[in-house]
Scaffold this active site. Structure first.
Site, PDB file in Angstrom:
ATOM      1  N   TRP A 130       0.879  -1.177   0.000  1.00 45.75           N
ATOM      2  CA  TRP A 130       0.000   0.000   0.000  1.00 45.75           C
ATOM      3  C   TRP A 130       0.913   1.224   0.000  1.00 45.75           C
ATOM      4  O   TRP A 130       1.841   1.281   0.819  1.00 45.75           O
ATOM      5  CB  TRP A 130      -0.871  -0.048   1.256  1.00 45.75           C
ATOM      6  CG  TRP A 130      -1.825   1.092   1.422  1.00 45.75           C
ATOM      7  CD1 TRP A 130      -2.609   1.661   0.460  1.00 45.75           C
ATOM      8  CD2 TRP A 130      -2.110   1.795   2.650  1.00 45.75           C
ATOM      9  NE1 TRP A 130      -3.372   2.663   1.014  1.00 45.75           N
ATOM     10  CE2 TRP A 130      -3.088   2.774   2.344  1.00 45.75           C
ATOM     11  CE3 TRP A 130      -1.646   1.687   3.954  1.00 45.75           C
ATOM     12  CZ2 TRP A 130      -3.596   3.632   3.314  1.00 45.75           C
ATOM     13  CZ3 TRP A 130      -2.163   2.537   4.922  1.00 45.75           C
ATOM     14  CH2 TRP A 130      -3.134   3.503   4.599  1.00 45.75           C
ATOM     15  N   ASP A 211      -0.630  -5.689   9.369  1.00 47.15           N
ATOM     16  CA  ASP A 211      -1.644  -4.688   9.032  1.00 47.15           C
ATOM     17  C   ASP A 211      -2.832  -5.381   8.376  1.00 47.15           C
ATOM     18  O   ASP A 211      -2.727  -5.891   7.264  1.00 47.15           O
ATOM     19  CB  ASP A 211      -1.033  -3.638   8.087  1.00 47.15           C
ATOM     20  CG  ASP A 211      -2.042  -2.543   7.765  1.00 47.15           C
ATOM     21  OD1 ASP A 211      -2.937  -2.286   8.594  1.00 47.15           O
ATOM     22  OD2 ASP A 211      -1.935  -1.936   6.675  1.00 47.15           O
ATOM     23  N   LYS A 246     -13.459  -0.886   6.011  1.00 42.79           N
ATOM     24  CA  LYS A 246     -14.047  -1.616   4.874  1.00 42.79           C
ATOM     25  C   LYS A 246     -15.093  -2.625   5.351  1.00 42.79           C
ATOM     26  O   LYS A 246     -16.182  -2.698   4.792  1.00 42.79           O
ATOM     27  CB  LYS A 246     -12.960  -2.362   4.098  1.00 42.79           C
ATOM     28  CG  LYS A 246     -11.596  -1.709   4.123  1.00 42.79           C
ATOM     29  CD  LYS A 246     -11.420  -0.648   3.081  1.00 42.79           C
ATOM     30  CE  LYS A 246     -10.089   0.051   3.288  1.00 42.79           C
ATOM     31  NZ  LYS A 246      -9.709   0.949   2.237  1.00 42.79           N
TER      32      LYS A 246
HETATM   33  N1  KET Z   1      -3.879  -0.696   5.580  1.00 47.17           N
HETATM   34  C1  KET Z   1      -4.093  -1.071   4.328  1.00 47.17           C
HETATM   35  C2  KET Z   1      -3.388  -2.261   3.797  1.00 47.17           C
HETATM   36  C3  KET Z   1      -4.985  -0.337   3.532  1.00 47.17           C
HETATM   37  O1  KET Z   1      -5.193  -0.748   2.291  1.00 47.17           O
HETATM   38  C4  KET Z   1      -5.647   0.791   4.049  1.00 47.17           C
HETATM   39  C5  KET Z   1      -6.540   1.600   3.219  1.00 47.17           C
HETATM   40  C6  KET Z   1      -5.389   1.128   5.387  1.00 47.17           C
HETATM   41  C7  KET Z   1      -4.500   0.371   6.123  1.00 47.17           C
HETATM   42  C8  KET Z   1      -6.023   2.313   6.047  1.00 47.17           C
HETATM   43  O2  KET Z   1      -7.278   2.077   6.517  1.00 47.17           O
HETATM   44  P1  KET Z   1      -8.138   3.249   7.223  1.00 47.17           P
HETATM   45  O3  KET Z   1      -8.906   2.555   8.264  1.00 47.17           O
HETATM   46  O4  KET Z   1      -8.959   3.849   6.142  1.00 47.17           O
HETATM   47  O5  KET Z   1      -7.168   4.223   7.808  1.00 47.17           O
HETATM   48  N2  KET Z   1      -6.503   1.546   1.957  1.00 47.17           N
HETATM   49  C9  KET Z   1      -7.392   2.188   0.974  1.00 47.17           C
HETATM   50  C10 KET Z   1      -7.740   3.597   1.254  1.00 47.17           C
HETATM   51  C11 KET Z   1      -6.578   4.549   1.365  1.00 47.17           C
HETATM   52  O6  KET Z   1      -5.661   4.528   0.549  1.00 47.17           O
HETATM   53  O7  KET Z   1      -6.618   5.345   2.303  1.00 47.17           O
HETATM   54  C12 KET Z   1      -6.812   1.983  -0.414  1.00 47.17           C
HETATM   55  O8  KET Z   1      -5.724   1.408  -0.552  1.00 47.17           O
HETATM   56  O9  KET Z   1      -7.455   2.382  -1.398  1.00 47.17           O
END
Ligand code: KET
Length: 399
Positions: A130, A211, A246
């Protein structure tokens, strides 16, 4: 005074999502950011969450401050859903868990902790990972390196190369791993491979940082957390960041957790109090509403069962979209391999599309992917599948 401040060039995911929202095209499809859309193209409000919200509203409780570490019922719920009911480390009170601002907040809080208590350690992330992993850790002044992961030629994991790299790392290095639905490749380690990674972590004194942002989108809530439980059973000390963005469709409520698995209750208490200090330094305490929703659902047998079924339905929808896109592309471009679409797991497929092909999809068809070729399968539905498949076939067709 602020003349020396240059403009931020933007983020490859969030800025693209903004571009999508502003794009004037009549027909456009968002397959960029990791958002789950339902079959009507809407971001769902889960029924379990709606029911929890009704209960919370009926209670009419005040909007008071949470403690630095967050809501106690939320933190207990994180421990149950991430580590499972039977986890010895949780039972022995060796896990320090905090409520965080989404998975990102957990990663950042963990990064600050690493910098303070392991100032000489670096972190290794998968190649690719990511995008924001690098940004979050580098932003906390931690050196970020990568280990081999994706093999484009075989649509597989370069597991031997990955393990060989891990075997060279200095003790007390951190290794970022995703337990399920790897972002961006959709390729996960097998259980046997996990066992080898865990043995390597133990033998070399490495510290995993797991993660988990997509629990339930691979095989199920428990299966997807298997690596975390195996690691805890093996007696490894490690960190886990988890996100409910998600699997609860609660993106904007910023619901996540950071858990540190320690070797004793006293160690866990010390870690928790230092994490509290880190929270106080940064934002004092986390927000209340999302934590109430998640704790209400996870703490009630009936709502939990409803949520579990809703996650299963989201998982099934993603899988059916994978098959649908694979079938359409196979028909349109016979002889080319599209099985990677059904072999990869979770929200994303790593399509191998090159940046100019992604640009053509966006400019000619209003279909938005990341320029790395990552496609969010959860943005597909019966109404746009034909259109997206035709657009992809047209940019992939030999000229
Ligand atoms: N870890 C991973 C692997 C991940 O893909 C995301 C979010 C997060 C943590 C962060 O989660 P949050 O609870 O929203 O802080 N990924 C998506 C959104 C982004 O980029 O913020 C994405 O990859 O599209």
């Amino acid at each position: 005074m602020f003349h020396h401040v240059n403009a931020y060039p933007g983020d490859p995911i969030l800025s693209l999502f903004q571009d999508f929202q502003r794009a004037p095209q009549a027909r456009k499809v968002n397959l960029s950011i990791g958002l789950f859309y339902d079959e009507n193209g809407a971001i769902p409000v889960l029924e379990s969450v709606r029911n929890a919200a009704a209960r919370i509203a009926a209670q009419g409780a005040p909007h008071t401050y949470l403690p630095m570490e967050g809501s106690a019922p939320f933190r207990e719920a994180v421990q149950r859903v991430v580590f499972g009911e039977a986890c010895a480390a949780v039972r022995e009170r060796r896990v320090a868990t905090l409520q965080t601002l989404g998975g990102s907040g957990a990663l950042r809080l963990g990064a600050e902790f690493i910098k303070r208590y392991f100032p000489d350690s670096a972190i290794w992330i998968s190649d690719p990972s990511w995008d924001n992993h690098r940004v979050l850790f580098a932003g906390a002044q931690i050196e970020v390196h990568s280990y081999p992961y994706y093999d484009a030629a075989s649509n597989g994991i370069r597991f031997d190369a990955m393990l060989a790299t891990l075997e060279t790392l200095p003790a007390r290095s951190f290794v970022l791993l995703q337990p399920c639905c790897h972002n961006p490749t959709g390729l996960d380690l097998t259980r046997e491979q996990w066992r080898a990674v865990i043995a390597c972590m133990q033998a070399r004194g490495l510290i995993p940082f797991i993660d988990m942002a997509y629990q339930g989108f691979g095989d199920g809530l428990d299966d997807d957390a298997w690596a975390i439980r195996a690691m805890s059973d093996a007696g490894v000390a490690f960190l886990v960041s988890n996100s409910f963005s998600k699997n609860f469709s609660l993106y904007g409520e910023r619901c996540g957790g950071l858990s540190v698995v320690c070797s004793s209750e006293q160690e866990a208490t010390h870690v928790l109090t230092q994490m509290q200090a880190g929270v106080r330094r940064a934002y004092s305490s986390p927000p209340l509403f999302g934590a109430q929703l998640v704790a209400q659902v996870l703490g009630d047998a009936q709502l939990y069962a409803q949520w579990d079924a809703e996650v299963a339905a989201m998982r099934a929808r993603i899988k059916s979209m994978r098959t649908g896109l694979r079938d359409r592309l196979r028909d349109a471009l016979p002889g080319r391999a599209f099985d990677y679409l059904v072999e990869q797991r979770g929200m994303f497929s790593y399509t191998g599309l090159r940046a100019h092909e992604v640009d053509a999809l966006r400019e000619r068809f209003g279909v938005y992917l990341l320029r790395s070729g990552r496609l969010c399968v959860a943005g597909l539905n019966a109404g746009n599948l034909d259109y997206v498949a035709e657009a992809m076939a047209s940019v992939l067709a030999p000229q």
